[in-house]
Scaffold this motif. Structure first.
Motif, PDB file in Angstrom:
ATOM      1  N   THR B  43       0.832  -1.205   0.000  1.00 41.29           N
ATOM      2  CA  THR B  43       0.000   0.000   0.000  1.00 41.29           C
ATOM      3  C   THR B  43       0.867   1.255   0.000  1.00 41.29           C
ATOM      4  O   THR B  43       0.563   2.238  -0.677  1.00 41.29           O
ATOM      5  CB  THR B  43      -0.963   0.034   1.199  1.00 41.29           C
ATOM      6  N   GLY B  44       1.974   1.198   0.745  1.00 41.71           N
ATOM      7  CA  GLY B  44       2.893   2.332   0.780  1.00 41.71           C
ATOM      8  C   GLY B  44       3.466   2.611  -0.601  1.00 41.71           C
ATOM      9  O   GLY B  44       3.508   3.751  -1.056  1.00 41.71           O
ATOM     10  N   ALA B  47       0.884   4.071  -2.868  1.00 36.70           N
ATOM     11  CA  ALA B  47       0.657   5.478  -2.522  1.00 36.70           C
ATOM     12  C   ALA B  47       1.778   6.359  -3.047  1.00 36.70           C
ATOM     13  O   ALA B  47       1.606   7.561  -3.241  1.00 36.70           O
ATOM     14  CB  ALA B  47       0.538   5.637  -1.003  1.00 36.70           C
ATOM     15  N   MET B  48       2.948   5.775  -3.284  1.00 37.45           N
ATOM     16  CA  MET B  48       4.072   6.525  -3.844  1.00 37.45           C
ATOM     17  C   MET B  48       4.047   6.513  -5.365  1.00 37.45           C
ATOM     18  O   MET B  48       5.004   6.920  -6.004  1.00 37.45           O
ATOM     19  CB  MET B  48       5.394   5.966  -3.328  1.00 37.45           C
ATOM     20  N   GLY B  49       2.959   6.008  -5.920  1.00 36.78           N
ATOM     21  CA  GLY B  49       2.809   6.020  -7.368  1.00 36.78           C
ATOM     22  C   GLY B  49       3.491   4.866  -8.065  1.00 36.78           C
ATOM     23  O   GLY B  49       3.664   4.873  -9.278  1.00 36.78           O
ATOM     24  N   MET B  50       3.912   3.867  -7.300  1.00 35.28           N
ATOM     25  CA  MET B  50       4.577   2.722  -7.903  1.00 35.28           C
ATOM     26  C   MET B  50       3.548   1.686  -8.343  1.00 35.28           C
ATOM     27  O   MET B  50       2.447   1.627  -7.811  1.00 35.28           O
ATOM     28  CB  MET B  50       5.568   2.095  -6.903  1.00 35.28           C
ATOM     29  N   THR B 125      -7.557  -1.465   1.293  1.00 33.15           N
ATOM     30  CA  THR B 125      -6.788  -0.278   0.877  1.00 33.15           C
ATOM     31  C   THR B 125      -5.942  -0.596  -0.344  1.00 33.15           C
ATOM     32  O   THR B 125      -5.868   0.197  -1.285  1.00 33.15           O
ATOM     33  CB  THR B 125      -5.879   0.198   2.030  1.00 33.15           C
ATOM     34  N   LEU B 129      -6.104   1.145  -4.033  1.00 29.97           N
ATOM     35  CA  LEU B 129      -4.957   1.836  -4.632  1.00 29.97           C
ATOM     36  C   LEU B 129      -4.486   1.164  -5.917  1.00 29.97           C
ATOM     37  O   LEU B 129      -3.490   1.558  -6.499  1.00 29.97           O
ATOM     38  CB  LEU B 129      -3.794   1.906  -3.634  1.00 29.97           C
TER      39      LEU B 129
END
Lengths: 80, 176
Positions: B43-44, B47-50, B125, B129
């Motif tokens: 999820t991280g 969220a960083m667009g990866m 989540t 995403l």
């Protein structure tokens, strides 16, 4: 004191929630607007600049408030 | 004789067309703590667009099974195994201090008290995403798990080639 257009409250949330909530919130802003992210997770000090570096948004600044409780305020300017 | 064109599950053309940072995660473990780590990273990264792809194999499949789903296997051995091997993201044990579920229950309480998302919330989540979730066909068969008993949103089944095709383009590859 840094000026912001929108405030996002992530107090009480741990990693990765502040970053995830930020990535969702930033979509609601228009280019050039500044998002203020409130967090009490110390990881935000390093995580928010890292998130900005990867996503291309601008890290405007980071403030730390100690009283009455510890709050970090990260300011992100939407780049695109 | 008629031949039907089948769309490949992994769109290799799509993979090559856009080139964002890629993250691939293999989740082999069905432990709650390890599943949490996998989903927090997933999820991280999203969220960083990866671009994130998660592969689920062996016990990791339990994380993406609907709770209470039974084995689809017909033979006795796999049926018995399916009865012992329970799935469902909410029922995963801790890898340490499980104490027959008591330790895990306590850990979940602490997490709730501190606004920490549990595994089902992290999965939601991740799907929100746009994290890709792929189940390994070989171990699905081995463990007698049918596609229908996987949670909604996990509709891709694939094997090692798909994983490698994605992983070789990724800068972050994790095996958990």
């Amino acid at each position: 004191m840094i000026e912001s257009d929108v405030t996002l409250d992530t107090l009480g949330y741990f990693c990765p929630m502040p970053i995830i909530l930020t990535s969702k919130k930033i979509k609601e802003l228009t280019t050039g607007q500044v998002l203020e992210v409130l967090s009490d997770d110390e990881g935000i000090k390093k995580d928010m600049p890292a998130w900005c570096q990867t996503t291309g948004h601008e890290m405007v600044g980071l403030e730390e408030e100690v009283q009455p409780q510890k709050v970090y305020k990260a300011y992100v300017k939407k780049a695109r | 004789m008629t031949t039907t064109q089948v769309e490949p599950t992994a769109m290799l053309a799509d993979l090559q067309a856009s080139k964002p940072d890629r993250v691939t995660i293999v989740l082999l473990s069905g432990d709650m703590d390890k599943a949490m780590a996998a989903f927090i990273i997933a999820t991280g990264a999203a969220a960083m667009g990866m671009h994130v792809t998660m592969f689920f194999t062996f016990w990791g499949l339990n994380v993406i099974r609907k709770p209470g789903a039974t084995s689809a296997a017909k033979d006795v051995l796999r049926k018995a195994f399916g009865w012992l091997n329970k799935g469902g993201a909410d029922g995963l044990p801790l890898s340490k201090f499980n104490f027959g579920g008591m330790g895990t229950t306590m850990m979940k309480k602490v997490m709730r008290d501190h606004h920490m998302p549990d595994v089902p919330e992290l999965i939601e989540t991740a799907q929100d995403l746009g994290v890709n979730m792929i189940a390994c066909t070989t171990t699905l068969g081995l463990l007698g798990i049918s596609k229908e008993t996987l949670i909604d949103g996990v509709d891709q089944l694939a094997g090692v080639s798909t994983y490698l095709a994605e992983a070789r383009q990724g800068s972050v590859n994790l095996f958990i």
